[in-house]
Enzyme design. Sequence first.
Site, short mmCIF file in Angstrom:
data_model
loop_
_atom_site.label_atom_id
_atom_site.label_comp_id
_atom_site.label_asym_id
_atom_site.label_seq_id
_atom_site.Cartn_x
_atom_site.Cartn_y
_atom_site.Cartn_z
N SER A 107 0.83 -1.21 0.00
CA SER A 107 0.00 0.00 0.00
C SER A 107 0.86 1.26 0.00
O SER A 107 1.96 1.27 0.56
CB SER A 107 -0.88 -0.01 1.26
OG SER A 107 -1.40 1.28 1.52
N LYS A 252 -8.47 -0.57 -9.02
CA LYS A 252 -9.12 -1.20 -7.86
C LYS A 252 -10.19 -0.30 -7.27
O LYS A 252 -9.95 0.88 -7.01
CB LYS A 252 -8.06 -1.50 -6.79
CG LYS A 252 -8.61 -2.02 -5.49
CD LYS A 252 -7.50 -2.46 -4.57
CE LYS A 252 -8.02 -2.98 -3.26
NZ LYS A 252 -8.46 -1.92 -2.35
N HIS A 276 -13.79 -1.67 -1.16
CA HIS A 276 -12.76 -1.34 -0.17
C HIS A 276 -13.03 -2.08 1.15
O HIS A 276 -12.77 -1.56 2.23
CB HIS A 276 -12.71 0.18 0.07
CG HIS A 276 -11.33 0.72 0.30
ND1 HIS A 276 -10.60 1.37 -0.66
CD2 HIS A 276 -10.53 0.71 1.39
CE1 HIS A 276 -9.44 1.75 -0.17
NE2 HIS A 276 -9.36 1.35 1.08
C1 LIG Z 1 -6.96 -2.28 7.51
C2 LIG Z 1 -7.20 -2.08 6.04
C3 LIG Z 1 -6.44 -1.15 5.36
C4 LIG Z 1 -6.61 -1.00 3.99
N1 LIG Z 1 -5.79 -0.15 3.31
C5 LIG Z 1 -5.90 -0.07 1.96
C6 LIG Z 1 -4.97 0.70 1.22
O1 LIG Z 1 -4.06 1.30 1.77
N2 LIG Z 1 -5.14 0.75 -0.11
C7 LIG Z 1 -6.14 0.09 -0.77
O2 LIG Z 1 -6.26 0.17 -1.99
N3 LIG Z 1 -7.01 -0.67 -0.08
C8 LIG Z 1 -6.91 -0.79 1.26
N4 LIG Z 1 -7.76 -1.59 1.94
C9 LIG Z 1 -8.79 -2.38 1.21
C10 LIG Z 1 -8.23 -3.76 0.82
O3 LIG Z 1 -7.26 -3.64 -0.18
C11 LIG Z 1 -9.34 -4.67 0.29
O4 LIG Z 1 -10.06 -4.00 -0.71
C12 LIG Z 1 -10.30 -5.13 1.38
O5 LIG Z 1 -9.61 -5.39 2.58
C13 LIG Z 1 -11.03 -6.40 0.94
O6 LIG Z 1 -11.95 -6.81 1.89
P1 LIG Z 1 -11.62 -7.93 2.99
O7 LIG Z 1 -10.78 -7.28 4.02
O8 LIG Z 1 -12.97 -8.28 3.51
O9 LIG Z 1 -10.92 -9.08 2.30
C14 LIG Z 1 -7.60 -1.76 3.31
C15 LIG Z 1 -8.36 -2.69 4.02
C16 LIG Z 1 -8.17 -2.86 5.37
C17 LIG Z 1 -8.99 -3.90 6.09
#
Ligand SMILES: Cc1cc2nc3c(=O)[nH]c(=O)nc-3n(C[C@H](O)[C@H](O)[C@H](O)COP(=O)(O)O)c2cc1C
Length: 397
Positions: A107, A252, A276
């Site tokens: 990230s 994304k 997200h």
């Molecule tokens: C704690 C956390 C931080 C995240 N940070 C980012 C990020 O920095 N960039 C991004 O594109 N998505 C971020 N996401 C979204 C994840 O890439 C992803 O889309 C999401 O976690 C998918 O759902 P799941 O946790 O149920 O598998 C984050 C998700 C979580 C849980």
Amino acid sequence: MKNITCIDDLRVLARRRVPRAFFDYADSGSYNEETLRANRADLEAIKLRQRVLVDVSERTLATTIIGQKVSAPFALAPVGLCGMQHGNGEILSAQAANAAGIPFTLSTMSICSIEDVAEATGQPFWFQLYVIRDRDFSKDILSRAVAAKCSALVLTVDLQVLGQRHRDIKNGMTVPPEIRLKNIIDVATKPAWAWSILNGKRKTFGNLAGHVKGMDNVNSLAQWIGTQFDPALSWKDVEWIKKIWPGKLILKGILDADDAKTAVKLGADAIVVSNHGGRQLDGAASSISMLPKIAEAVGSDTEVLFDGGIRTGADIMRALALGARACLIGRAYIYGLGAAGEAGVAKAIDILKKELDVAMALTGTNRIAEIDGRVLVGGEVKKKAARAKLKSKTTQG
Ligand SMILES: Cc1cc2nc3c(=O)[nH]c(=O)nc-3n(C[C@H](O)[C@H](O)[C@H](O)COP(=O)(O)O)c2cc1C
């Protein structure tokens, strides 16, 4: 680890090991968490079709994602602040992903920097970009990703403004944690976590520190993040990124068929159907409910990846059956990281692989390319679309 048998066990362990502010940061969704819950509920509502007496002795999970050979149809999603779940969290997660033969995505909001991960792992990884107001910063960080030999760019497009997570505010979630008495007591009861963080390479946002003018301390950096996400971001910026990024481009955060078509038109190599993880627009549809329409709209030239709510191998099968080529895994591996560092991430990956393997066996499936509507109860109606997808998958390897 012997008694850890599922992702939920890792979650329980992470909750015990990681200070509340960081556990809640990972676990929460935005606002009322309707979309967070819908991601899980809608996956669970999809029933797999049990088949018997099919020779399933030749099973393999191997496939490709954007032309890259992988040992299983999933990658680690970009997750901010991995290094606050466990010291050096990004490096440890990348190492676990490399050992397992699946891609890791770093990230923008990581603690370890692009260079830290590249140096420690010596292997290509995917880099996720948030385009912020300061376009020079974006240009600069993309050059750093090129120099680090990142093999794909994941451009996140669903965070022009930040969805509020109530628990983050109530917990005083900052990096490092806000000095409140309850945070101090909490950290004091998590000595293994504190030790790993103390020994970690960095304590703040590694990709930003030293690269943003006039931002020398952590607090001002945190403020900078709050004000720098760009509400003016548009498809024009995607065109711009496409021009300056020499490698594969993954968009994304697509949850709408029309947006997916635009992404295809602009030449995205892949899109990620995603809300997200229920952290942005609360009340948005679950990712899985939008997947079939989007997959149909995209056709076979652009790969469709999926995330949101995946906690089991059966969930991965559900997403593949509805048109995804592969999935991204978010919290499932973050719980592993918080629970036990690299070994925990490895465990999460292993659990998902084994569960998917058994789901394949019991649905009479030997290869990832065979997973289509036919593995779902009622999926026969999608046979025609499925056959077209199978054909395109088979030609892609
Ligand atoms: C704690 C956390 C931080 C995240 N940070 C980012 C990020 O920095 N960039 C991004 O594109 N998505 C971020 N996401 C979204 C994840 O890439 C992803 O889309 C999401 O976690 C998918 O759902 P799941 O946790 O149920 O598998 C984050 C998700 C979580 C849980």
